[in-house]
Design an enzyme around this catalytic site. Structure first.
Site, PDB file in Angstrom:
ATOM      1  CB  SER A 875      46.304  38.267  44.759  1.00 38.06           C
ATOM      2  OG  SER A 875      45.642  38.451  43.544  1.00 38.06           O
ATOM      3  CD  GLU A 876      43.611  42.795  45.144  1.00 40.08           C
ATOM      4  OE1 GLU A 876      43.700  42.443  46.340  1.00 40.08           O
ATOM      5  OE2 GLU A 876      42.650  43.427  44.685  1.00 40.08           O
ATOM      6  CB  VAL A 877      51.825  42.902  45.243  1.00 41.13           C
ATOM      7  CG1 VAL A 877      52.333  41.490  44.968  1.00 41.13           C
ATOM      8  CG2 VAL A 877      52.982  43.889  45.317  1.00 41.13           C
TER       9      VAL A 877
END
Ligand code: FES
Ligand code: FES
Length: 944
Positions: A875-877
């Site tokens: 997700s946060e990549v």
């Protein structure tokens, strides 16, 4: 109240209902009739979630007063166009092409698209985008591209060029398993048919006798002493049951969010549930009205009289940390926590002696999450005497620890259940959102309660991404190899310290984490102010760090006259080199990622050059990204698997589903882990997100759920399979297990203890994360020189998230994350509490603000040994550094750097005008409470 009878032809049937023609909107009338497929997000005509078709035209039903709608007008809603067993092509296509994540916007989009396809059954993608722009259809999850894909696919069916089978996921593709496929999420069917009941839909379906809550937010000051609260006028309103203030709270009236950092001067218990002595931010709630109806509660809330004495308001960190600022919490200085990051030799000296260096000050603003669904919940006491709250929580386990002391209830009596959730992107982590319901339930024990905040109330009440102020320096040698970095980052945590330890840690450990930097000296600071509190948001902590570090990488490349792509490339980690916290990198994949991206970068640069005109200049910006998955040695998850009497298996967990796909994630890993049993997809049942029936799988944040819960699933599956296996290799049935006295339910656990010791809190020395995601991205931007308006034309990226579990979910996170990053760079913020009170006011991106040209490629050559079936987080990549690709692209286009985001047209224009005069607009070095070097010396001399 003058009521009237009304007839409308709804979904082909003449229906009579009674309404208040002056007050009721078409949306409320439809929803009262049970047609809750028509969702209300903003309630003020900005989001399109309430779109329906009225006499053949797409309209936003929340903005249509019932009195203005002709008798027998023809109304079409989502319930009228298809059913679960006979879907409309649009409904099917939204399921198949990833047009549904949280699904809150889906009925509105589908009805809007139906209006388009009736007018033009063969639209171009741009015509689809124009239509959604015109009809103000907002989606905050999907980044819009999958929605356009779905409309184009459905149009083919409607033109007779494709069949429903063609646009339906082919289950044949799962014959070897569902892992790695694009199997749609189980909840999608309910979402596209309007049958998924979110919190405000449940409100209409509560038992008789349900009482309604309304919050009292004075909204007159962001910092004030409360002198008195007079509830009598509100309590005199007929139908009011009780007005709850702080004096009615039976616990400490404080949230419990302990700060696990011995340097913190705040404890994490300063946060009142209902404001008692002071108002510390604009959205503080001083009372909650409980009444027979929502309307009465809201009317009465306006009659609560609050007398205050104003105090100085510190609406940003720079004002709050000046030497004579008064402390917001008792005698504690507003700058309440400071930590150091030290690697290698004296970074200051190295920078001073390096071949080339740059320095700057950078502002990463307060970012609003802007989920389309706001804050809504229900509460009651269940048959076992548990206080039961149905809400949007994405942190059932955390919230159960945050609430009890403040509310005055034993933790075992607090039951939290996640409602179907219309997105949050992080704000639903904070237990404060549900604490108001909890304190009211302590007062009302014999009636169910329901609360729906207006979008504006929610906007002011919920937390936001903490702003970050950074002073930084970065240096390299003659060859362009980085030699040292110095940074001083200060996070404005707003009125209270919530989840502050993790954010400071993530911000600091993200500084320069993608590169090899031999020497680092950094400080991470956290301060309180009178703005709303900082809370979780995708890219937590890293976004603020990358705002500075990815700018400095470009600035240094420019000063070295090197291409910013190649400058980054030569500084990527290679085998044997150490990361920014002094330890080996977990993987050395970044060069491969950039090698894959390079041709796209070069092509984009050439195209930008060719397409630039004196009026509209084009540019390309590049960033790399890394994001840590699960904290090293500090994370745990638990799930349960149970064999059922019909030989199906039920999975119990609290992998909260905010729209990211907790359901499909759970199904995918469970199906894979239980493969030896040969179960079909529908032989796996999901029982999720009820604290009293499911074990604590941890927060659905930090890109950890698939990684942590997936590993726990493998553990439980191995136990269940072992118990079921007979000597001949076949498996026992449920009946055989029971007959032999073998348990049928197994707990699976995972932890990150394998990841080595935690980092040294005095220096950050160590490996902060159990696993990581990697990526590199380019943004293509056009800047209109006369106005300064920058538009993102496209984004291309390469990412390594390990083995992909479900393609639609991972792509959904990618498109969604990138869209947040683009809008963060250019328009989204929550600074001015009046101007940014609504979705549109806060700069939520409409479809034309996000490019259709988004291209994400995935590397599949680095399955993670420590992750479930080779996966890690996903997700946060996609939302940590991408905003800086846009900012760097603006610089590439017109040669101006925007140091303080967002890059609004006014700022870009002002920077261009300054440049024309040979000047550069840049902020002065921020004063962050003390001198950097003095502070660093102090921290070094006083370890804990
Ligand atoms: Fe109607 Fe947002 S436009 S709810
Ligand atoms: Fe569109 Fe969530 S799927 S807002």
């Amino acid at each position: 109240m003058a009521l009237s009878k009304k007839f409308l032809n709804i979904n082909g049937v003449d229906r009579m209902f009674i309404c208040d023609p002056e007050k009721d909107t078409l949306a409320t009338a439809l929803r009262r009739l049970g047609l809750t497929g028509t969702k209300v997000g903003c309630g003020v005509g900005q989001c399109g979630s309430c779109s329906i078709i009225l006499d053949g035209k797409v309209v936003r039903s929340c903005a249509r007063k019932i009195k203005n709608i002709p008798e027998y007008a023809k109304v079409e809603t989502i319930e009228g166009i298809g059913t679960a067993t006979n879907l409309h092509p649009l409904q099917q296509a939204f399921i198949t092409y990833g047009g549904v994540q949280c699904g809150f916007c889906s009925p509105g989009f589908i009805m809007s698209a139906l209006g388009l396809l009736r007018e033009n059954v063969n639209p171009t993608r741009e015509e689809v985008r124009d239509w959604f722009q015109k009809h103000r259809n907002l989606c905050r999850c999907t980044g819009y591209k999958p929605i356009v894909d779905a409309v184009m696919a459905a149009a083919k069916v409607m033109r007779g060029e494709a069949s429903m089978k063609d646009i339906t996921f082919d289950m044949e593709k799962t014959k070897n398993g569902i892992y790695g496929t694009a199997l749609p999420r189980p909840s999608a069917l309910a979402k596209v048919t309007g049958l998924c009941d979110y919190g405000d839909d449940i409100k209409y379906k509560m038992p008789e006798g349900t009482l309604h809550l309304a919050v009292v937010q004075p909204k007159v000051s962001s910092h004030a002493k409360i002198l008195s609260i007079d509830t009598a006028p509100a309590e005199a309103v007929p139908g009011v049951y009780k007005v709850v203030t702080a004096k009615d709270v039976q616990g400490t009236n404080r949230m419990l969010a302990p700060i696990f950092n011995p340097r913190s001067l705040l404890k994490g218990n300063e946060f009142p549930i209902i404001a008692d002595q002071k108002i510390c931010r604009y959205g503080d709630v001083v009372a909650v009205v409980i009444a027979d109806s929502e309307e009465i509660a809201r009317e009465a809330a306006k009659k609560v009289i609050v007398e205050i004495e104003s105090l100085p308001e510190y609406m940003n960190l720079l004002d709050a940390v000046v030497p004579d600022a008064i402390p917001i919490h008792g005698q504690t200085p507003n700058m309440f926590m400071v930590g150091a990051h030290i690697k290698g030799e004296d970074a200051s000296e190295v920078i001073d002696n390096s071949f080339c260096s740059v320095e700057g000050s950078f502002y990463s603003p307060r970012e609003a999450h802007l989920s389309i669904e706001g804050n809504t919940m229900q509460g009651y006491w269940d048959e076992q005497g548990n206080m039961t709250i149905h809400c949007k929580t994405m942190a059932i386990g955390w919230a159960r620890h945050e609430l009890p002391a403040g509310v005055g209830i034993p933790i075992e009596k607090l039951r939290l259940i996640e409602n179907p959730t219309g997105g949050s992107f992080g704000w639903a982590c904070s237990g404060l959102n549900y604490a108001l319901m909890a304190v009211c339930l302590m007062v009302v024990k014999d009636r169910p309660l329901t609360l729906t905040m207006s979008y504006e109330e929610h906007q002011h009440f919920s937390g936001k991404r903490a702003p970050g102020y950074t002073n930084g320096r970065l240096a390299c040698d003659e060859a362009g190899k980085l030699t040292a970095m110095e940074y001083d980052i200060a996070l404005d945590r707003g009125a209270f310290a919530d989840e502050v330890t993790a954010e400071q840690y993530k911000a600091m450990s993200s500084m320069g984490m993608q590169y090899v930097i031999p020497n680092i000296a950094g400080i991470g600071r956290c301060a309180v102010t009178n703005h709303t509190f900082g809370t979780a948001y995708r890219g937590f902590g890293a976004v603020q760090a990358y705002t500075a570090s990815e700018a400095m990488m470009d600035m240094l490349a420019e000063k070295m006259r090197m291409d910013p792509f190649e400058f980054r490339y030569i500084n990527l980690p290679r085998e044997g080199q150490t990361n920014n916290t002094g330890h080996p990198f977990r993987d050395y994949v970044m060069p491969n990622i950039m090698d894959k991206l390079r041709p796209y970068y070069q092509k984009a640069l050439a195209e930008a050059k060719a397409a630039s005109t004196p009026e509209v200049k084009r540019g390309v910006g590049v960033v790399t990204s890394m994001f840590g998955v699960a904290m090293a040695n500090m994370d745990m998850a638990e799930i349960h698997l149970e064999l059922n009497p019909d030989d199906t298996v039920t999975h119990f967990n609290t992998w909260e589903d905010q729209g990211q796909g907790g359901d499909i994630g759970t199904l995918t890993v469970t199906h894979e882990a239980l493969k030896p049993l040969g179960l079909s997809v529908d032989q796996i049942r999901l029982h999720m997100n009820d604290s009293h029936l499911c074990p604590d799988s941890g927060v659905a944040a930090a890109s950890r759920s698939h990684f942590m819960t997936g590993n726990a699933v493998i553990d439980a599956a191995e136990k269940l399979i072992r118990a079921m296996r007979k000597d001949d290799g076949t498996f026992r049935t449920y009946d055989e297990m029971v007959a032999e006295g073998i348990p049928t339910k197994y707990a699976g656990k995972s932890s990150t203890s394998f990841a080595g010791p935690s980092v040294n809190p005095n220096t950050l020395d160590g490996n902060p994360f159990a696993s990581l995601m990697y990526g590199a991205f380019i943004a293509e931007v056009a800047v209109e020189v006369s106005t300064g308006k920058a538009t993102c034309l496209g984004m291309t990226g390469v990412a390594d998230v390990g083995r992909i579990g479900n393609i639609l979910s991972v792509e959904g996170q990618a498109y969604g994350g990138l869209s947040h990053g683009i809008s963060f760079a250019l328009q989204t913020q929550y600074e001015d509490v009046k101007k940014h009170a609504t979705m549109a006011g806060a700069g939520i991106p409409y479809i034309k603000d996000i490019p259709d040209n988004i291209n994400i490629m995935f590397m599949d050559d680095n399955p993670r040994a420590c992750g479930p079936f080779g996966s890690t987080g996903a997700s946060e990549v996609f939302q940590c550094s991408q905003h800086m690709a846009v900012i760097n692209a603006i610089n590439n286009a017109v040669g101006v750097r925007i140091y303080e985001l967002p890059a609004s047209p006014e700022k870009v224009k002002a920077a261009l005008e300054a440049k024309a005069k040979g000047q550069e607009l840049k902020p002065k070095k921020y004063f962050l409470g003390s001198d950097f070097y003095d502070q660093l010396d102090y921290l070094k001399a006083n370890p804990f």
